[in-house]
Design a protein around this motif. Structure first.
Motif, PDB file in Angstrom:
ATOM      1  N   VAL A  25     -30.951  -8.526  15.238  1.00  0.00           N
ATOM      2  CA  VAL A  25     -31.797  -9.712  15.024  1.00  0.00           C
ATOM      3  C   VAL A  25     -32.595  -9.533  13.730  1.00  0.00           C
ATOM      4  CG1 VAL A  25     -33.692 -11.105  15.948  1.00  0.00           C
ATOM      5  CG2 VAL A  25     -31.962 -10.136  17.500  1.00  0.00           C
ATOM      6  N   ASP A  26     -32.653 -10.574  12.912  1.00  0.00           N
ATOM      7  CA  ASP A  26     -33.366 -10.500  11.643  1.00  0.00           C
ATOM      8  C   ASP A  26     -34.135 -11.799  11.422  1.00  0.00           C
ATOM      9  OD1 ASP A  26     -34.249  -9.507   9.246  1.00  0.00           O
ATOM     10  OD2 ASP A  26     -32.266  -9.173   8.387  1.00  0.00           O
ATOM     11  N   TYR A  27     -35.004 -11.801  10.423  1.00  0.00           N
ATOM     12  CA  TYR A  27     -35.687 -13.046  10.061  1.00  0.00           C
ATOM     13  C   TYR A  27     -34.663 -14.008   9.453  1.00  0.00           C
ATOM     14  CZ  TYR A  27     -35.980 -10.564   5.542  1.00  0.00           C
ATOM     15  OH  TYR A  27     -35.685  -9.865   4.394  1.00  0.00           O
ATOM     16  N   PRO A  28     -34.968 -15.313   9.421  1.00  0.00           N
ATOM     17  CA  PRO A  28     -33.963 -16.281   8.967  1.00  0.00           C
ATOM     18  C   PRO A  28     -33.560 -16.099   7.512  1.00  0.00           C
ATOM     19  CG  PRO A  28     -36.113 -17.338   9.288  1.00  0.00           C
ATOM     20  CD  PRO A  28     -36.218 -15.966   9.869  1.00  0.00           C
ATOM     21  N   LYS A  29     -32.244 -16.112   7.257  1.00  0.00           N
ATOM     22  CA  LYS A  29     -31.694 -15.969   5.906  1.00  0.00           C
ATOM     23  C   LYS A  29     -30.590 -16.999   5.703  1.00  0.00           C
ATOM     24  CE  LYS A  29     -32.558 -10.950   5.705  1.00  0.00           C
ATOM     25  NZ  LYS A  29     -31.929  -9.614   5.555  1.00  0.00           N
ATOM     26  N   PRO A  30     -30.947 -18.264   5.488  1.00  0.00           N
ATOM     27  CA  PRO A  30     -29.922 -19.293   5.284  1.00  0.00           C
ATOM     28  C   PRO A  30     -29.049 -18.964   4.063  1.00  0.00           C
ATOM     29  CG  PRO A  30     -32.120 -20.264   5.501  1.00  0.00           C
ATOM     30  CD  PRO A  30     -32.305 -18.797   5.364  1.00  0.00           C
ATOM     31  N   LEU A  31     -27.778 -19.313   4.144  1.00  0.00           N
ATOM     32  CA  LEU A  31     -26.828 -19.143   3.035  1.00  0.00           C
ATOM     33  C   LEU A  31     -26.691 -17.691   2.585  1.00  0.00           C
ATOM     34  CD1 LEU A  31     -27.805 -22.176   0.731  1.00  0.00           C
ATOM     35  CD2 LEU A  31     -26.204 -22.153   2.644  1.00  0.00           C
ATOM     36  N   GLU A  32     -27.021 -16.735   3.461  1.00  0.00           N
ATOM     37  CA  GLU A  32     -27.025 -15.331   3.037  1.00  0.00           C
ATOM     38  C   GLU A  32     -25.664 -14.889   2.521  1.00  0.00           C
ATOM     39  OE1 GLU A  32     -28.241 -10.904   4.738  1.00  0.00           O
ATOM     40  OE2 GLU A  32     -27.794 -12.523   6.151  1.00  0.00           O
ATOM     41  N   GLU A  33     -24.604 -15.212   3.260  1.00  0.00           N
ATOM     42  CA  GLU A  33     -23.274 -14.756   2.867  1.00  0.00           C
ATOM     43  C   GLU A  33     -22.853 -15.364   1.534  1.00  0.00           C
ATOM     44  OE1 GLU A  33     -18.726 -14.731   4.707  1.00  0.00           O
ATOM     45  OE2 GLU A  33     -20.450 -14.995   6.044  1.00  0.00           O
ATOM     46  N   LEU A  34     -23.071 -16.666   1.384  1.00  0.00           N
ATOM     47  CA  LEU A  34     -22.717 -17.357   0.143  1.00  0.00           C
ATOM     48  C   LEU A  34     -23.482 -16.768  -1.046  1.00  0.00           C
ATOM     49  CD1 LEU A  34     -21.436 -19.845  -1.393  1.00  0.00           C
ATOM     50  CD2 LEU A  34     -23.563 -21.053  -0.832  1.00  0.00           C
ATOM     51  N   LEU A  35     -24.802 -16.574  -0.867  1.00  0.00           N
ATOM     52  CA  LEU A  35     -25.628 -16.086  -1.970  1.00  0.00           C
ATOM     53  C   LEU A  35     -25.310 -14.637  -2.322  1.00  0.00           C
ATOM     54  CD1 LEU A  35     -29.050 -17.724  -1.003  1.00  0.00           C
ATOM     55  CD2 LEU A  35     -27.601 -18.304  -2.943  1.00  0.00           C
ATOM     56  N   ASP A  36     -25.084 -13.808  -1.319  1.00  0.00           N
ATOM     57  CA  ASP A  36     -24.767 -12.402  -1.602  1.00  0.00           C
ATOM     58  C   ASP A  36     -23.465 -12.288  -2.392  1.00  0.00           C
ATOM     59  OD1 ASP A  36     -27.018 -11.424  -0.408  1.00  0.00           O
ATOM     60  OD2 ASP A  36     -26.063 -10.863   1.482  1.00  0.00           O
ATOM     61  N   HIS A  37     -22.471 -13.067  -2.004  1.00  0.00           N
ATOM     62  CA  HIS A  37     -21.187 -13.029  -2.722  1.00  0.00           C
ATOM     63  C   HIS A  37     -21.377 -13.543  -4.157  1.00  0.00           C
ATOM     64  CE1 HIS A  37     -16.909 -13.277  -3.541  1.00  0.00           C
ATOM     65  NE2 HIS A  37     -17.069 -14.541  -3.901  1.00  0.00           N
ATOM     66  N   ALA A  38     -22.119 -14.637  -4.308  1.00  0.00           N
ATOM     67  CA  ALA A  38     -22.349 -15.200  -5.638  1.00  0.00           C
ATOM     68  C   ALA A  38     -23.109 -14.208  -6.520  1.00  0.00           C
ATOM     69  CB  ALA A  38     -23.128 -16.510  -5.529  1.00  0.00           C
ATOM     70  N   TYR A  39     -24.058 -13.497  -5.915  1.00  0.00           N
ATOM     71  CA  TYR A  39     -24.852 -12.520  -6.671  1.00  0.00           C
ATOM     72  C   TYR A  39     -23.973 -11.380  -7.182  1.00  0.00           C
ATOM     73  CZ  TYR A  39     -28.361  -8.840  -7.476  1.00  0.00           C
ATOM     74  OH  TYR A  39     -29.123  -7.848  -8.023  1.00  0.00           O
ATOM     75  N   GLU A  40     -23.074 -10.885  -6.322  1.00  0.00           N
ATOM     76  CA  GLU A  40     -22.196  -9.789  -6.743  1.00  0.00           C
ATOM     77  C   GLU A  40     -21.293 -10.220  -7.893  1.00  0.00           C
ATOM     78  OE1 GLU A  40     -22.321  -6.632  -5.924  1.00  0.00           O
ATOM     79  OE2 GLU A  40     -24.099  -7.185  -4.755  1.00  0.00           O
ATOM     80  N   VAL A  41     -20.776 -11.443  -7.812  1.00  0.00           N
ATOM     81  CA  VAL A  41     -19.929 -11.954  -8.894  1.00  0.00           C
ATOM     82  C   VAL A  41     -20.748 -12.113 -10.176  1.00  0.00           C
ATOM     83  CG1 VAL A  41     -18.567 -13.932  -9.683  1.00  0.00           C
ATOM     84  CG2 VAL A  41     -18.343 -13.115  -7.316  1.00  0.00           C
ATOM     85  N   TYR A  42     -21.938 -12.667 -10.047  1.00  0.00           N
ATOM     86  CA  TYR A  42     -22.794 -12.902 -11.218  1.00  0.00           C
ATOM     87  C   TYR A  42     -23.213 -11.585 -11.858  1.00  0.00           C
ATOM     88  CZ  TYR A  42     -26.511 -15.074 -14.015  1.00  0.00           C
ATOM     89  OH  TYR A  42     -27.292 -15.506 -15.053  1.00  0.00           O
ATOM     90  N   ARG A  43     -23.459 -10.567 -11.046  1.00  0.00           N
ATOM     91  CA  ARG A  43     -23.949  -9.293 -11.568  1.00  0.00           C
ATOM     92  C   ARG A  43     -22.900  -8.596 -12.444  1.00  0.00           C
ATOM     93  NH1 ARG A  43     -26.210  -4.561  -7.668  1.00  0.00           N
ATOM     94  NH2 ARG A  43     -24.020  -4.485  -7.076  1.00  0.00           N
ATOM     95  N   ARG A  44     -21.626  -8.846 -12.157  1.00  0.00           N
ATOM     96  CA  ARG A  44     -20.593  -8.213 -12.973  1.00  0.00           C
ATOM     97  C   ARG A  44     -20.678  -8.670 -14.429  1.00  0.00           C
ATOM     98  NH1 ARG A  44     -16.510  -9.991  -8.811  1.00  0.00           N
ATOM     99  NH2 ARG A  44     -16.918  -8.626  -7.036  1.00  0.00           N
ATOM    100  N   GLY A  45     -21.047  -9.906 -14.631  1.00  0.00           N
ATOM    101  CA  GLY A  45     -21.171 -10.424 -15.991  1.00  0.00           C
ATOM    102  C   GLY A  45     -22.573 -10.353 -16.540  1.00  0.00           C
ATOM    103  N   HIS A  46     -23.560 -10.079 -15.669  1.00  0.00           N
ATOM    104  CA  HIS A  46     -24.963 -10.029 -16.087  1.00  0.00           C
ATOM    105  C   HIS A  46     -25.618  -8.823 -15.420  1.00  0.00           C
ATOM    106  CE1 HIS A  46     -23.541 -14.217 -16.087  1.00  0.00           C
ATOM    107  NE2 HIS A  46     -24.314 -14.413 -17.133  1.00  0.00           N
TER     108      HIS A  46
END
Length: 836
Positions: free
Chosen positions: A583-604
């Motif tokens: 159980v965790d505090y609410p994290k809407p769109l967590e999966e989408l954002l985490d994946h987007a962050y990993e992709v973005y970090r490769r170029g930035h």
């Protein structure tokens, strides 16, 4: 005359000193000997390390340094550790030098940044130093509260300018620097300037120390009777400070005339929250509370009452030691040990002297007092022994109370050692990051030589420097592998041996460094989705710093609700404990954002210094259709309501600054307006100051006292008020969907509103036709609320989302605009629940 008018025609040292001294004299100020010594060194071009007590006039020396820089047509930077102090100094310097000559940069606010005098946080100056080095157009640097050099997380920002700006004249100031001999030698070597240490100043208001073994309330009563108020009672948790204020209300501290004066000063100030109502009771007794978790307007009220000499006691935390302008005659320590987030330990000498230094007001007091209480179990034992008197037999029978388990004790000897001890030497906190390498690579010249200088000439020992070198090599290789940096076979026309292949945002290493990621992530959202506006808010929230107290409260609430559900389902204890880990505090769109962050970090890759933090606070409040007060109460955050408001204000600013206009739908505009109005209605000072920064010459109408409570009617912002009405109506829809008739009855806001039985009767007719009421994003959209506006009254109908999609059932209500303005929220009365 203004200080600008005092600039001499010839800026030689003698003329500068005489001009500044004359200006000070015209203001009724006589320079102390140590101020004169410091200013003579400053106007002569020397670096100065000003290590003098609190209240000894360091700000006057800083003003003189800025004055000297202006006379030489140099740009000067003034740094402070926190944004609130930077903002305060900005307005002070505007009054002295004029608004055209003073700018401010804090990462999230920039005003007149090209001015000859710039107030900024240490991180801003550090970033400029990394990006420009000796080429930076800076001639003078004033670093206030320089003891922050030793802060574990932020100390690097105080060190970098010393390493990278050899062209500058430095003025380093603090009351608690300790031994500065290595800084003296280091500055002399790096800048080629003489470096003076001014540390022999006597405190203008001498301090007297006392150790007490009497109960605290007796100690306090004695101090008050001896005329030693105002007394600041120092605690090391916010909860203890509030509990102490409550316990002291039984003591009659003020006369009727004093209480009347307090009441007059408070005037029509609005205490709008549960804590505020308690604070109102405390201050009317002459007792203030001061800690970082309070709403800004409450802290400022306490400060204002204290400055007027109306409070006898202030119960607060050790945060008062950081530049807060509250006049105190006596500092009373409730303990000499504290929990520092890792362990309980005794106070360090620097912490003790920083807090003690608040005692004694120059110009008001002839002395200041520092009093330390013995541990409570020691006080109780002494009391029991005193009761036994001189009878040795009785004294032997006294059962002495032991210290609590894990308690770190102290005694008179520990107190005396703290008094005599010099502050501990400052420890270097240099660190290497992606942002550092990118900044250095981006500047003209040989980046390898520049990084070698940083890595081998910082203040760390050789072992640490070798570790920094290894980290820098690893980061550089990752930048090469990611195609962010390319090595050049020959130096280019600017002498660069490597170059960036991407353009960096101007403030990529400052506030909200993930803002460019947020912009990229917005492209992943569906603008046609009913949840689009809230999803945009979620993206913005994911780049904000985590408000730990709020997230901890959300986690506790989520786990508590999960335990109740599992108990009802008959799940055994061991399995419940295992499931709770998930159980965790609410994290809407967590999966989408985490994946987007990993992709973005490769170029930035520089964003790797700043982890993504999915969370839901502003969105959570909106989806729960709660007011600020309800939200604080729901999560039991009364002692942290200031933190909640600051977070919401940050979310509002980030929405405004990060999301481009072409990405804002009508519903998102509504959401932004709602969030801004929510912050304003709770405490307008946060946004008022932010907006005032863009126009520092604007006078605040009505003076300071009135400015604290300039709250516009909640109905004035029609778009935001429409959202408030929509939330109130949808709250009823959600309760109706769960058939919570009693709670619907308790929502009655005006005479004629429906009681629980009327709700049940009307809704059972609905449920005879439909199995459920929809509560998804489609059900709460603006198209589901019909509004008919009349003078002083809105007639509204919330359409219910039924499974068949008929949309013929709804809840009708009348919104009383005058009552809404009085209460600062949407006040409505339900008039019907029926099918059209």
């Amino acid at each position: 005359m203004s200080l600008i008018d005092a600039l001499p025609a010839e800026p030689d040292p003698d003329s500068l000193f005489e001009a500044f001294a004359s200006w000070a004299e015209e203001r009724g100020l006589t320079l102390y000997p140590h101020q004169e010594e410091s200013l003579i060194e400053v106007v002569s071009g020397s670096n100065v390390i000003l290590n003098t007590p609190t209240g000894s006039g360091k700000s006057m020396v800083a003003t003189g340094a800025l004055f000297a820089a202006l006379s030489r047509n140099e740009c000067a930077f003034y740094t402070a550790p926190i944004k609130a102090l930077v903002s305060e100094k900005f307005f002070d310097l505007c009054a002295i030098f004029g608004t055209d000559n003073v700018g401010m940069m804090t990462g999230d606010a920039s005003v007149n940044a090209d001015a000859p005098i710039v107030c900024c946080t240490a991180e801003v100056l550090a970033q400029i130093a990394l990006a420009e080095g000796a080429r930076a157009d800076i001639g003078t640097v004033v670093m206030d509260e320089f003891h922050f050099y030793g802060e574990a997380d932020r100390g690097w920002a105080w060190q970098v300018p010393l390493l990278e700006l050899p062209q500058c004249q430095f003025l380093l100031m603090s009351a608690t620097l300790g031994d500065v001999s290595r800084f003296e030698e280091d500055l002399r070597r790096r800048t080629g300037r003489a470096t003076a240490v001014v540390a022999s100043a006597e405190r203008p208001v001498p301090l007297y120390y006392d150790y007490r073994v009497t109960p605290l309330h007796e100690t306090l009563e004695e101090l008050l009777s001896d005329g030693q108020a105002p007394v600041y009672i120092v605690h090391f948790t916010q909860a203890q400070a509030v509990e102490r204020a409550q316990s002291l209300t039984s003591i009659n501290m003020c006369s009727k005339a004093e209480k009347a004066a307090i009441s007059d000063e408070i005037g029509a100030f609005r205490f709008t929250t549960k804590f505020g109502r308690n604070l109102s009771r405390y201050v009317r007794h002459g007792i203030g509370v001061h800690h970082a978790g309070m709403l800004p307007k409450y802290r400022r009220l306490v400060e204002r009452l204290a400055q007027r000499g109306l409070l006898k006691v202030i119960c607060g935390t050790d945060t008062l030691g950081v530049g807060v302008n509250v006049p105190i005659r006596t500092v009373l320590f409730t303990a000499l040990s504290k929990y520092d987030g890792v362990r309980v330990r005794r106070l360090r000498a620097r912490e003790f002297h920083q807090i003690s230094g608040r005692a004694g007001r120059a110009g008001f007091d002839t002395v200041g007092n520092v009093v330390a209480q013995a541990p409570e179990h020691v006080v109780e034992n002494e009391k029991a022994l005193a009761k036994a008197g001189g009878d040795a037999k009785k004294r032997r029978k006294v059962v002495r109370k032991k210290a609590p388990e894990g308690f770190v004790s102290w005694d008179r000897s520990a107190f005396e050692k703290l008094i005599a001890a010099d502050p501990e030497p400052l420890t270097s906190r240099f660190r290497v990051s992606n942002a550092m390498l990118l900044s250095v690579i981006g500047r003209p010249g040989n980046c390898f030589a520049a990084m070698k200088h940083l890595l081998t000439e910082n203040h760390d020992d050789r072992r640490s420097q070798r570790r920094h070198i290894s980290e820098a090599i690893a980061i550089y290789r990752s930048l090469l592998d990611g195609g962010i940096v390319e090595a050049l076979p020959e130096p280019d026309e600017q002498g660069r041996t490597a170059r960036l292949t991407v353009d960096l945002q101007a403030d990529f290493a400052l506030n909200q460094p993930l803002s460019t990621f947020a912009l990229a992530a917005l492209e992943l959202l569906d603008a046609e989705s009913p949840s689009y506006a809230l999803d945009v808010l979620t993206v913005v929230e994911s780049i904000l710093d985590d408000p730990r107290q709020i997230l901890g409260a959300q986690l506790n609430k989520a786990r508590g609700e999960a335990v109740q559900r599992m108990k009802m389902d008959g799940i055994e204890y061991e399995e419940r404990m295992e499931r709770l880990e998930e159980v965790d505090y609410p994290k809407p769109l967590e999966e989408l954002l985490d994946h987007a962050y990993e992709v973005y970090r490769r170029g930035h890759p520089w964003v790797g210094d700043h982890p993504l933090r999915p969370k839901s606070v502003a969105r959570d409040m909106f989806e729960r259709t709660m007011t600020f007060t309800e939200y604080v109460g729901f999560y039991e955050l009364a002692r942290s309501e200031g933190l909640v408001l600051r977070y919401l204000a940050s979310a509002y600013k980030a929405l405004n600054q990060t999301v481009p206009d072409d990405a804002k739908t009508e519903e998102l505009h509504d959401l932004v307006e709602w969030l801004g109005e929510l912050v304003r209605q709770v405490d307008s000072s946060l946004l008022d100051e932010w907006e005032r920064l863009t126009n520092p010459e604007q006078e605040t109408p009505g003076g300071e006292a009135e400015a604290e409570e300039r709250v516009r009617p909640v109905t004035a912002n029609t778009r935001a008020f429409r959202v408030l009405v929509r939330n109130e109506m949808f709250r009823r829809v959600e309760l109706a969907a769960r058939r919570r008739y009693a709670e619907l009855g308790r929502l009655a806001d005006a005479d004629g509103a429906w009681d629980a039985e009327e709700w049940e009767e009307a809704l059972e007719a609905y449920f005879d036709e439909h199995e459920e009421i929809g509560v998804g994003p489609d059900a709460r959209g603006p198209q589901m609320l019909l509004i008919e506006q009349e003078t002083g009254l809105w007639r509204v109908r919330q359409i219910i989302a039924d499974p068949a999609g008929d949309h013929d059932w709804g809840i009708s209500a009348e919104v009383d605009l005058e009552a809404s303005d009085e209460e600062g929220r949407a006040v409505l009365a339900v008039t019907g629940v029926d099918r059209l």
